[in-house]
Design a protein around this motif. Structure first.
Motif, PDB file in Angstrom:
ATOM      1  N   THR A  60      40.230  16.959 -15.872  1.00 47.97           N
ATOM      2  CA  THR A  60      41.030  16.012 -16.346  1.00 47.97           C
ATOM      3  C   THR A  60      40.976  14.936 -15.388  1.00 47.97           C
ATOM      4  O   THR A  60      40.805  13.705 -15.931  1.00 47.97           O
ATOM      5  N   PHE A  63      37.843  12.852 -15.913  1.00 45.94           N
ATOM      6  CA  PHE A  63      38.070  12.082 -17.163  1.00 45.94           C
ATOM      7  C   PHE A  63      38.908  10.728 -16.910  1.00 45.94           C
ATOM      8  O   PHE A  63      38.596   9.854 -17.118  1.00 45.94           O
ATOM      9  N   PHE A 211      33.106  15.123 -18.423  1.00 47.60           N
ATOM     10  CA  PHE A 211      34.207  14.802 -18.483  1.00 47.60           C
ATOM     11  C   PHE A 211      34.564  13.095 -18.105  1.00 47.60           C
ATOM     12  O   PHE A 211      35.022  12.489 -18.446  1.00 47.60           O
ATOM     13  N   GLY A 215      35.749  10.020 -20.621  1.00 42.61           N
ATOM     14  CA  GLY A 215      36.842   9.112 -20.169  1.00 42.61           C
ATOM     15  C   GLY A 215      36.216   7.801 -20.290  1.00 42.61           C
ATOM     16  O   GLY A 215      36.865   6.738 -20.824  1.00 42.61           O
TER      17      GLY A 215
END
Length: 392
Positions: A60, A63, A211, A215
């Motif tokens: 995350t 991202f 990731f 993004g």
């Protein structure tokens, strides 16, 4: 959507996830996983919980970094972008490798070494990135960001974005992308069977690059971005199912009699991808809806979270070296390590780095612009008036 104002949900998630990384490292001496320093006793339950959160914290963050790359490229030239990354990523990485990482290596091998100052030159010249591999990856990904951003602005890139936009209108559409993530993860992990986080290990770098690129793609289109919040409950349901599948396989009996080692690893990487992707979609969706304000303290945390990340693991290792020898229970040791390491790391960031431009430069922060003193301001005003009178 590239020229959007600051996204408060990303400010919140960046701080929360870096703090989650900090908590993870606080618990590492007690999970029996063979870290830099290890407590005599360990907790299997703790390890079982930690392995779950490992699946989506850093993905995350990558991202979010991809989103940040697009937002920066929308405001500066490619040359300025590269210069910014060299100053704010490479310089802190070099300083960290030379000065911040060596104490960890020293503590880990302290019984075989002399004094720290004697060993420092040798430890520094090993150029071990250790936990700073995350920054190394960001430097390399930043180089990819420029051509990727140019591609996304082309007709071919817009075609990809439109197809992704179509997916958002299908139930579970964005989750379908996990299939591509699984193919990348399983293929490269079988070809490069290594657990290290070095940039040349393609099983790790391609996984995180996915990731980062995601993004960059998601932030291109307002409809795609807002669909994260709209589909948050749907993604939460997928996360709950993925979690059940993850732990069902994690606690499954020995399957070596029925499945080859490669097949068992492929299944493991698949269930890990399920959790990583669904958790990321869920976190982004709920943050988008509920974390809509950026208070002053959050903006300050976002500024200092970078040096906090650089220093936190070294502080934890040094303090844990002493705490693990104390005759206390594991929960009490974790609590003491948490409070002491958080306090010391925060103090380093707030009192040593934040006020001084020299240290801000070394650890990736923008310089503080000096306000002119009242005397200087008066002098400048008088000089402007004098010049005006001469022209008149």
């Amino acid at each position: 959507m590239k020229n959007t104002s600051r996204l408060s949900e990303l400010d919140w998630l960046r701080v929360i996830l870096i703090f989650a990384v900090f908590l993870h490292h606080v618990c590492m001496p007690f999970n029996g996983d063979g870290w830099h320093v290890m407590n005599k006793d360990s907790s299997k339950l703790l390890d079982d919980i930690m392995v779950y959160f490992e699946q989506f914290r850093l993905p995350t963050l990558f991202f979010i970094s991809g989103v940040g790359a697009v937002l920066l490229l929308s405001n500066v030239s490619a040359k300025q972008f590269i210069l910014d990354k060299l100053v704010r990523l490479f310089v802190p990485l070099l300083v960290g490798v030379l000065l911040v990482v060596p104490p960890q290596s020293y503590i880990e091998n302290i019984s075989e070494m002399g004094s720290f100052w004697q060993e420092l030159p040798m430890l520094a010249l090993k150029f071990d990135t250790n936990h700073l591999w995350f920054i190394e990856f960001l430097i390399v990904f930043a180089l990819f960001a420029i051509p990727i951003n140019q591609f996304l602005a082309s007709s071919s890139g817009k075609f990809v974005i439109n197809k992704l936009r179509t997916l958002t209108d299908i139930r579970g559409g964005l989750f379908v992308l996990v299939a591509l993530l699984i193919i990348i993860k399983v293929t490269f992990s079988l070809a490069f069977p290594s657990d290290d986080n070095k940039i040349e290990n393609l099983s790790a770098s391609t996984f995180y690059l996915f990731f980062f690129i995601a993004g960059m793609v998601f932030i291109q289109d307002r409809h795609i971005w807002l669909s994260l919040g709209e589909k948050r409950k749907e993604h939460l349901a997928l996360l709950l199912v993925s979690t059940c599948v993850f732990y069902a396989y994690y606690y499954s009996p020995d399957l070596s009699e029925y499945l080859s080692l490669d097949v068992r690893w492929a299944i493991w990487w698949t269930v890990c991808c399920f959790v990583a992707w669904s958790a990321m979609l869920t976190l982004l969706g709920y943050a988008q809806v509920h974390l809509t304000q950026s208070p002053k303290w959050l903006r300050q945390c976002n500024e200092l979270i970078y040096p906090f990340y650089i220093f936190h693991q070294t502080v934890i290792v040094v303090i844990a070296y002493f705490i693990i020898s104390w005759p206390l229970s594991i929960p009490l040791k974790i609590g003491l390590l948490l409070m002491s390491s958080f306090t010391l790391t925060s103090a380093i960031c707030f009192f040593m780095i934040k006020p001084f431009n020299q240290f801000r430069f070394l650890f990736g922060l923008k310089p503080i612009k000096q306000r002119p003193t009242s005397t200087t301001a008066s002098f400048d005003a008088a000089r402007r008036d004098n010049s005006s009178n001469k022209r008149a």
